[in-house]
Design an enzyme around this catalytic site. Structure first.
Site, PDB file in Angstrom:
ATOM      1  N   VAL A  16      28.863  29.901 -18.054  1.00 43.24           N
ATOM      2  CA  VAL A  16      27.602  30.277 -17.406  1.00 43.24           C
ATOM      3  C   VAL A  16      27.899  31.241 -16.268  1.00 43.24           C
ATOM      4  O   VAL A  16      29.036  31.341 -15.799  1.00 43.24           O
ATOM      5  CB  VAL A  16      26.851  29.034 -16.865  1.00 43.24           C
ATOM      6  N   CYS A  17      26.859  31.955 -15.839  1.00 40.38           N
ATOM      7  CA  CYS A  17      27.009  32.885 -14.716  1.00 40.38           C
ATOM      8  C   CYS A  17      27.346  32.095 -13.456  1.00 40.38           C
ATOM      9  O   CYS A  17      26.852  30.989 -13.292  1.00 40.38           O
ATOM     10  CB  CYS A  17      25.708  33.659 -14.496  1.00 40.38           C
ATOM     11  N   PRO A  18      28.158  32.617 -12.577  1.00 38.32           N
ATOM     12  CA  PRO A  18      28.774  33.937 -12.585  1.00 38.32           C
ATOM     13  C   PRO A  18      30.113  33.985 -13.318  1.00 38.32           C
ATOM     14  O   PRO A  18      30.750  35.020 -13.370  1.00 38.32           O
ATOM     15  CB  PRO A  18      28.965  34.245 -11.106  1.00 38.32           C
TER      16      PRO A  18
END
Length: 83
Positions: A16-18
């Protein structure tokens, strides 16, 4: 989908981001100028942020394509060349 010859492949669909951008950036840093990578990522934030951030760093986004066009909102492949 047409075959794309790339020097590197990175599947970041499990991140998942970041962290998605961090993984992509680390790959690009290992590459030589002119080499290409295909990065597999999920829709949403990764699809919005990874190509944009790599382009902001001066790399060329060659294509962003749905892995399976029949699946709306599915996994995408980003093809990038290190500049």
């Amino acid at each position: 989908m047409a075959t794309f010859e790339s020097d590197y492949f990175l599947d970041i669909t499990s991140h998942v981001c970041p962290l998605t951008f961090v993984r992509a950036k680390l790959l690009i840093e290992r590459m030589a100028p002119g080499q290409t990578a295909e990065i597999r990522l999920n829709p949403g934030e990764p699809l919005e942020n990874v190509p944009r951030s790599l382009a902001e760093l001066g790399h060329t986004i060659l294509a962003v394509v749905a892995e399976d066009p029949a699946v709306p909102g599915g996994v995408h492949l980003v093809r990038v060349r290190k500049e």
